[in-house]
Design a protein around this motif. Structure first.
Motif, PDB file in Angstrom:
ATOM      1  N   GLY A  40       0.827  -1.211   0.000  1.00  0.00           N
ATOM      2  CA  GLY A  40       0.000   0.000   0.000  1.00  0.00           C
ATOM      3  C   GLY A  40       0.850   1.246   0.000  1.00  0.00           C
ATOM      4  N   CYS A  81       1.295   3.879  -1.769  1.00  0.00           N
ATOM      5  CA  CYS A  81       0.789   5.247  -1.998  1.00  0.00           C
ATOM      6  C   CYS A  81      -0.352   5.599  -1.051  1.00  0.00           C
ATOM      7  CB  CYS A  81       0.354   5.417  -3.448  1.00  0.00           C
ATOM      8  SG  CYS A  81      -1.240   4.663  -3.830  1.00  0.00           S
ATOM      9  N   GLY A 141      -3.390   4.689  -0.773  1.00  0.00           N
ATOM     10  CA  GLY A 141      -4.740   4.877  -1.299  1.00  0.00           C
ATOM     11  C   GLY A 141      -4.887   5.950  -2.355  1.00  0.00           C
ATOM     12  N   MET A 197      -4.119   5.579  -5.399  1.00  0.00           N
ATOM     13  CA  MET A 197      -4.209   4.872  -6.687  1.00  0.00           C
ATOM     14  C   MET A 197      -3.011   5.185  -7.570  1.00  0.00           C
ATOM     15  SD  MET A 197      -8.046   4.307  -7.991  1.00  0.00           S
ATOM     16  CE  MET A 197      -8.900   5.780  -7.495  1.00  0.00           C
ATOM     17  N   CYS A 227       0.035   3.163  -7.051  1.00  0.00           N
ATOM     18  CA  CYS A 227       1.096   2.168  -6.867  1.00  0.00           C
ATOM     19  C   CYS A 227       0.704   0.738  -7.219  1.00  0.00           C
ATOM     20  CB  CYS A 227       1.603   2.209  -5.424  1.00  0.00           C
ATOM     21  SG  CYS A 227       0.480   1.493  -4.218  1.00  0.00           S
ATOM     22  N   SER A 228      -0.501   0.337  -6.975  1.00  0.00           N
ATOM     23  CA  SER A 228      -0.999  -1.032  -7.186  1.00  0.00           C
ATOM     24  C   SER A 228      -0.371  -2.084  -6.272  1.00  0.00           C
ATOM     25  CB  SER A 228      -0.915  -1.453  -8.656  1.00  0.00           C
ATOM     26  OG  SER A 228       0.365  -1.923  -8.997  1.00  0.00           O
ATOM     27  N   CYS A 236      -1.358  -2.723  -3.456  1.00  0.00           N
ATOM     28  CA  CYS A 236      -2.427  -3.202  -2.578  1.00  0.00           C
ATOM     29  C   CYS A 236      -3.359  -4.146  -3.346  1.00  0.00           C
ATOM     30  CB  CYS A 236      -3.225  -2.034  -2.025  1.00  0.00           C
ATOM     31  SG  CYS A 236      -4.054  -1.103  -3.318  1.00  0.00           S
ATOM     32  N   CYS A 284      -7.124  -0.676  -1.399  1.00  0.00           N
ATOM     33  CA  CYS A 284      -7.325   0.678  -0.863  1.00  0.00           C
ATOM     34  C   CYS A 284      -8.613   1.300  -1.381  1.00  0.00           C
ATOM     35  CB  CYS A 284      -6.141   1.573  -1.193  1.00  0.00           C
ATOM     36  SG  CYS A 284      -6.001   1.986  -2.948  1.00  0.00           S
TER      37      CYS A 284
END
Ligand code: FES
Length: 111
Positions: free
Chosen positions: A38, A40, A42, A44, A46-47, A49, A86
């Protein structure tokens, strides 16, 4: 309370935890020590999560936004039931939710 089930990438480990409505799946996973970075938090961006939602539960979740779909395109080991943890908020109508950790990110070539 909502029963959240975390399944390891190889399916060998299954953990059930209880979460409250309104909690974010990523936070529940991290609190349980699941391997979701996780990075970044949340945004959106980084991916890391990425989770794979069990088919029956996937159909009951609100659809992913276009931004989420775009970010998932960059994640390793994506399936038709992939989501970003996230972007999933638990709600009491769910009762339970089962997700699997993607294996490719940690065990194979990664990105
Ligand atoms: Fe980065 Fe979810 S935490 S996309």
């Amino acid at each position: 309370m909502i029963r959240v089930r975390f399944i390891s990438a190889d399916g060998a480990q299954v953990r059930d935890v209880l979460a409250r409505p309104g909690e974010r799946l990523l936070d529940v996973a991290q609190a349980d020590g699941q391997p979701l970075e996780g990075t970044c938090e949340g945004q959106m961006a980084c991916s890391t999560c990425h989770v794979i939602v069990e088919a029956a539960d996937f159909a009951r979740l609100a659809r992913a936004s276009e931004e989420e779909e775009d970010m998932l395109d960059l994640a390793a080991g994506v399936t038709r039931h992939s989501r970003l943890a996230c972007q999933i908020w638990l709600d009491e109508a769910m009762e339970s939710l089962a997700v699997r950790m993607p294996g490719a990110v940690h065990n194979m070539q990664g990105r």
